[in-house]
Design a protein around this motif. Sequence first.
Motif, short mmCIF file in Angstrom:
data_model
loop_
_atom_site.label_atom_id
_atom_site.label_comp_id
_atom_site.label_asym_id
_atom_site.label_seq_id
_atom_site.Cartn_x
_atom_site.Cartn_y
_atom_site.Cartn_z
N SER A 1 0.85 -1.20 0.00
CA SER A 1 0.00 0.00 0.00
C SER A 1 0.88 1.24 0.00
CB SER A 1 -0.90 0.03 1.25
OG SER A 1 -1.76 -1.07 1.28
N LEU A 2 0.54 2.20 -0.84
CA LEU A 2 1.28 3.46 -0.90
C LEU A 2 0.75 4.42 0.15
CD1 LEU A 2 3.37 5.25 -2.38
CD2 LEU A 2 1.47 6.00 -3.85
N TYR A 3 1.64 4.95 1.02
CA TYR A 3 1.22 5.88 2.06
C TYR A 3 1.79 7.28 1.88
CZ TYR A 3 -1.54 3.15 5.31
OH TYR A 3 -2.56 2.45 5.90
N GLY B 1 1.45 -5.89 4.42
CA GLY B 1 0.80 -6.72 5.43
C GLY B 1 0.83 -8.18 5.03
N HIS B 2 1.01 -9.05 6.02
CA HIS B 2 1.06 -10.49 5.79
C HIS B 2 0.04 -11.16 6.70
CE1 HIS B 2 4.87 -10.25 3.52
NE2 HIS B 2 5.15 -9.27 4.37
N GLU B 3 -0.79 -12.01 6.12
CA GLU B 3 -1.76 -12.75 6.92
C GLU B 3 -1.05 -13.88 7.67
OE1 GLU B 3 -4.98 -14.15 4.64
OE2 GLU B 3 -5.67 -12.15 4.02
N ASP B 4 -1.51 -14.09 8.91
CA ASP B 4 -0.95 -15.17 9.73
C ASP B 4 -1.83 -16.41 9.58
OD1 ASP B 4 -0.05 -16.86 11.92
OD2 ASP B 4 0.94 -15.06 12.71
N ALA B 5 -1.19 -17.55 9.33
CA ALA B 5 -1.95 -18.78 9.14
C ALA B 5 -2.57 -19.28 10.44
CB ALA B 5 -1.04 -19.87 8.55
N VAL B 6 -2.04 -18.83 11.60
CA VAL B 6 -2.57 -19.26 12.88
C VAL B 6 -3.77 -18.40 13.24
CG1 VAL B 6 -2.07 -19.62 15.32
CG2 VAL B 6 -0.27 -19.99 13.60
N GLU B 7 -4.91 -19.02 13.40
CA GLU B 7 -6.15 -18.29 13.68
C GLU B 7 -6.03 -17.54 15.00
OE1 GLU B 7 -10.96 -19.04 13.99
OE2 GLU B 7 -9.58 -20.70 13.57
N GLY B 8 -6.48 -16.28 15.00
CA GLY B 8 -6.48 -15.48 16.22
C GLY B 8 -5.21 -14.69 16.44
N ARG B 9 -4.20 -14.91 15.61
CA ARG B 9 -2.95 -14.15 15.78
C ARG B 9 -2.83 -13.13 14.66
NH1 ARG B 9 2.10 -17.98 16.20
NH2 ARG B 9 3.03 -15.90 16.04
N PRO B 10 -2.41 -11.90 14.96
CA PRO B 10 -2.25 -10.90 13.91
C PRO B 10 -1.09 -11.26 12.99
CG PRO B 10 -1.38 -10.08 16.00
CD PRO B 10 -2.05 -11.38 16.30
N ARG C 1 2.01 -10.26 10.14
CA ARG C 1 3.13 -9.31 10.15
C ARG C 1 2.71 -8.01 9.46
NH1 ARG C 1 7.60 -11.22 7.00
NH2 ARG C 1 8.75 -9.47 7.93
N SER C 2 3.21 -6.92 9.99
CA SER C 2 2.95 -5.60 9.43
C SER C 2 4.29 -4.88 9.31
CB SER C 2 2.00 -4.81 10.35
OG SER C 2 1.81 -3.51 9.87
N VAL C 3 4.70 -4.59 8.06
CA VAL C 3 6.03 -4.05 7.81
C VAL C 3 5.92 -2.76 7.01
CG1 VAL C 3 8.34 -4.54 6.91
CG2 VAL C 3 6.90 -6.42 7.72
N TRP C 4 6.68 -1.74 7.43
CA TRP C 4 6.78 -0.48 6.71
C TRP C 4 8.12 -0.44 5.99
CZ3 TRP C 4 2.71 2.89 6.62
CH2 TRP C 4 1.69 2.65 7.54
N HIS C 5 8.09 0.05 4.74
CA HIS C 5 9.30 0.12 3.93
C HIS C 5 9.49 1.54 3.39
CE1 HIS C 5 9.51 -4.27 3.80
NE2 HIS C 5 8.29 -4.32 3.30
N GLY C 6 10.76 1.90 3.21
CA GLY C 6 11.12 3.04 2.38
C GLY C 6 11.68 2.50 1.09
N LEU C 7 11.03 2.81 -0.05
CA LEU C 7 11.42 2.26 -1.34
C LEU C 7 12.10 3.31 -2.21
CD1 LEU C 7 8.31 0.14 -2.45
CD2 LEU C 7 10.25 -0.56 -1.04
N VAL D 1 10.83 -1.39 8.70
CA VAL D 1 10.50 -1.39 10.12
C VAL D 1 9.28 -2.28 10.30
CG1 VAL D 1 9.72 -0.03 12.09
CG2 VAL D 1 11.39 0.93 10.52
N GLU D 2 9.43 -3.33 11.08
CA GLU D 2 8.31 -4.23 11.35
C GLU D 2 7.63 -3.82 12.64
OE1 GLU D 2 7.27 -9.01 11.67
OE2 GLU D 2 9.28 -8.31 11.11
N GLN D 3 6.30 -3.82 12.60
CA GLN D 3 5.56 -3.50 13.82
C GLN D 3 5.88 -4.54 14.88
OE1 GLN D 3 1.51 -2.22 13.44
NE2 GLN D 3 0.88 -3.30 15.31
N PRO D 4 6.36 -4.10 16.06
CA PRO D 4 6.76 -5.08 17.09
C PRO D 4 5.55 -5.89 17.58
CG PRO D 4 7.62 -2.88 17.58
CD PRO D 4 6.61 -2.71 16.48
N GLU D 5 5.83 -7.10 18.02
CA GLU D 5 4.78 -7.91 18.62
C GLU D 5 4.28 -7.23 19.89
OE1 GLU D 5 4.02 -12.53 20.10
OE2 GLU D 5 5.98 -11.90 19.31
N ARG D 6 2.98 -7.12 20.03
CA ARG D 6 2.33 -6.41 21.14
C ARG D 6 2.74 -4.94 21.15
NH1 ARG D 6 4.10 -7.58 25.82
NH2 ARG D 6 2.27 -6.75 26.89
N GLY D 7 3.16 -4.44 20.00
CA GLY D 7 3.55 -3.03 19.90
C GLY D 7 2.74 -2.32 18.84
#
Length: 440
Positions: A154-156, A170-179, A181-187, A198-204
């Motif tokens: 997605s372009l921001y 954004g990446h879907e997690d195969a494990v149900e109920g778990r968020p 991965r969410s990653v921000w890039h500079g291209l 920069v990856e969004q930290p777990e519980r962050g």
Amino acid sequence: MRDVLIDLGEVPSGEPEPASPRAPFPYRWILGPLTLVLAVLLGGGGPWPQPPPEPVVLPLTLNDGIRIDNDRLYVIGPADPLGRVVRDHLVRVYELPGLILLNTYRVTVPGDIHLLSDLGDGLLLISYSDVQTGAPGTAVMRPGDAPVWDRPVSLYGVAPDRGVLLVHEGHEDAVEGRPGRSVWHGLDPRTGAVRWSVEQPERGQVAMPVETFWSGFPERIYTMRGDGLIEARSTSTGAVITSARLTGPPRDDTELWAIGGLLMVGQGTTETVAYDQVTLAERWRRPGPVVPEEGYPHDCRPTICIASYGGGGFSAVDPADGRRLWHVDGYDSSEVIDGHVLVASASQAEPVLALLDPVTGRVVTRITGWVSGGSGPAPGTAWVHHVAQPGYHLRYGVLDLTDGRVRLLGRAERIAGGCQFGTTVLVCRRLDSSVAVWRL
């Protein structure tokens, strides 16, 4: 405030103007000197106001879409073939205000095009979404060539110098109920190469100044880790600039906002702590929530404005201590231009636009039927337009954000709507699907 409209009128071409009645003798001799005196007293030394020039018109079909970015008009041709997921679009790029054709691109994407932007040197930036899955995509094209690069992101934001693109993956997690991965890039816009991530930290959480998400480029991106560490990174390089640590770890209801020169951390209904965006030094803490659960903050310095989804009204807080200054109801959208607050109610039979004092919330002016077109030609102004339905009559002008007065610039007939203001133009669709461009 009363709307003051000046009808410039028209003189039909080819018809003689009616002769003025002859003044009875002996008073004719005084008409010349009297006219000169009145012109001087009324400041009429210059020419009479002229009607705005006729628009430049581009014939289009109803299936052609249009986008405006700076001084470019993009015409997106209908998808070919219809009904298929992978679609070919013919994109024509015109220079405004003269509608000079610059380039033509054959764009093949699995869905609909949302945003286009000129990167220079013939490079066209495209943001699109998959028609079946809704998955985002960003690509860069050259005229007549295959994509230079194409990524499922997605372009921001686009850096002012067109040197970096801010995108989200954004990446879907195969494990149900778990968020996932969410990653921000500079291209790198020219190659699509990743310069930093920069990856969004777990519980962050990740936050940026919210007013830059769709219309600009933030200087910093903030991450909050599960252990309470906050880091500020440069969006140009991805390098950590400064850091700080919360007094305790974030909770499930912790929220992070970067707004109005502050980085605010809301701990549910318990407490809100504000940090300086540059130094991350603590500025203040306040019991309870400053931003409600359904709230969305805007930078309207000298205050921070908060819009509430679902008809919860519009309010402002003091960035010095977080206390609420005022609250208004009855509006369903908001916009901040040069520190001035414009709120609108589009759900009524006729739209209403109101200008609020950002410090007190007082209604400076309230005008019916007018729609904001964004920042105007000078600081403290906004473009506005009004399309009468039925009738298809257009009026357009400039709203002075200091006193709430509208300066009428022109009128037009047979306007279907879809009006957009560019840097120096107004673009509208007409009833015959063509596009009319007025130089402002």
